[in-house]
Scaffold this active site. Sequence first.
Site, mmCIF file in Angstrom:
data_model
loop_
_atom_site.group_PDB
_atom_site.id
_atom_site.type_symbol
_atom_site.label_atom_id
_atom_site.label_comp_id
_atom_site.label_asym_id
_atom_site.label_seq_id
_atom_site.Cartn_x
_atom_site.Cartn_y
_atom_site.Cartn_z
ATOM 1 N N ASP A 1 35.439 25.732 48.186
ATOM 2 C CA ASP A 1 36.476 26.315 47.327
ATOM 3 C C ASP A 1 37.797 26.488 48.056
ATOM 4 O O ASP A 1 37.889 26.299 49.268
ATOM 5 C CB ASP A 1 35.992 27.658 46.751
ATOM 6 C CG ASP A 1 35.456 28.596 47.824
ATOM 7 O OD1 ASP A 1 35.639 28.309 49.019
ATOM 8 O OD2 ASP A 1 34.854 29.619 47.467
ATOM 9 N N GLU B 1 32.203 33.291 39.858
ATOM 10 C CA GLU B 1 32.135 34.730 39.644
ATOM 11 C C GLU B 1 31.193 35.065 38.487
ATOM 12 O O GLU B 1 31.028 34.256 37.568
ATOM 13 C CB GLU B 1 33.536 35.251 39.282
ATOM 14 C CG GLU B 1 34.571 35.075 40.383
ATOM 15 C CD GLU B 1 34.526 36.178 41.421
ATOM 16 O OE1 GLU B 1 33.430 36.665 41.755
ATOM 17 O OE2 GLU B 1 35.606 36.566 41.898
ATOM 18 N N ASN C 1 29.263 40.765 44.699
ATOM 19 C CA ASN C 1 28.860 40.726 43.282
ATOM 20 C C ASN C 1 27.962 39.522 42.968
ATOM 21 O O ASN C 1 27.731 39.204 41.811
ATOM 22 C CB ASN C 1 30.108 40.705 42.386
ATOM 23 C CG ASN C 1 30.982 39.471 42.624
ATOM 24 O OD1 ASN C 1 30.629 38.607 43.417
ATOM 25 N ND2 ASN C 1 32.097 39.402 41.940
HETATM 26 C C1 GLP Z 1 34.681 34.479 49.456
HETATM 27 C C2 GLP Z 1 34.309 32.975 49.372
HETATM 28 C C3 GLP Z 1 32.825 32.784 49.335
HETATM 29 C C4 GLP Z 1 32.192 33.677 50.387
HETATM 30 C C5 GLP Z 1 32.340 35.114 49.982
HETATM 31 C C6 GLP Z 1 31.806 36.092 51.001
HETATM 32 O O1 GLP Z 1 35.339 34.945 48.340
HETATM 33 N N1 GLP Z 1 34.894 32.290 48.276
HETATM 34 O O2 GLP Z 1 32.511 31.417 49.543
HETATM 35 O O3 GLP Z 1 30.819 33.392 50.486
HETATM 36 O O4 GLP Z 1 33.642 35.414 49.591
HETATM 37 O O5 GLP Z 1 32.722 36.348 52.011
HETATM 38 P P1 GLP Z 1 32.361 37.113 53.349
HETATM 39 O O6 GLP Z 1 31.490 36.173 54.126
HETATM 40 O O7 GLP Z 1 33.668 37.337 54.035
HETATM 41 O O8 GLP Z 1 31.672 38.350 52.971
#
Ligand code: GLP
Length: 240
Positions: A67, A143, A136
């Site tokens: 993404d 989402e 979430n």
């Molecule tokens: C972001 C990314 C995800 C990621 C998630 C968790 O928004 N788009 O791909 O897995 O949040 O992030 P973190 O590893 O910093 O908790």
Amino acid sequence: MRVIICENYEEVSKEAAKLVAGLVNLKPDCILGLATGSTPVGMYNNLIELYKKGELDFSQVKSFNLDEYYPIAKSNENSYDYFMNDVLFEHINIKKENINIPNGEAKDADKECKEYEEKLNASGGVDLQILGIGVNGHIGFNEPDENLIAVTHKTGLTESTIEANARFFESKDQVPTMALTMGIASILKSKKIVLLANGKAKHNAVKALLNDEITTSNPATMLKVHNDVVLICDKEAYNG
Ligand code: GLP
């Protein structure tokens, strides 16, 4: 789903790196699906170390990232393009032309998503997809929602994700409210999936993933339809 429970984040990172390194050694021209967020950074550090020791060669590896924020300049330190270069790509010998990240600078987001999905399909498919998980239950930027778009698409971010990701930005209002993301179907096409989670904040998401029925209100639960998913988490994420 196979579950590997680790003592701490360092162990999660090592275990994940072992799986990636094993694949790269076994199939030097493999396709890796890569994730951003703070969770995979330790794994990337381990992979960089193995590369520097001469134990890993990324010269034939291709990558597809999950993404990207939208719209965002690649030069913006918070873009996932910038992030991936910073935490991994510029430290290993992966070829620039083999790296794929949704283009947050694209004028026409729908066209970019369509082309990204086509490129993903034409590549023959991701061999191993690394995933983090949102508090979430989001994966990539899929989402929780009543309906989800299956393939790569433009999406809005929920308030909870904007809040969770605000820590990377100077202020919450600087977090982009949109993103381009592979869809759940794009992710499920991957031959193997390795989901990483650490820390208490991820406990509810991990618990729901393991115990709840499949629902679009917790996108991670859709991973249950895949037959080769490994969850690597630490004790805090597993036990709360
Ligand atoms: C972001 C990314 C995800 C990621 C998630 C968790 O928004 N788009 O791909 O897995 O949040 O992030 P973190 O590893 O910093 O908790």
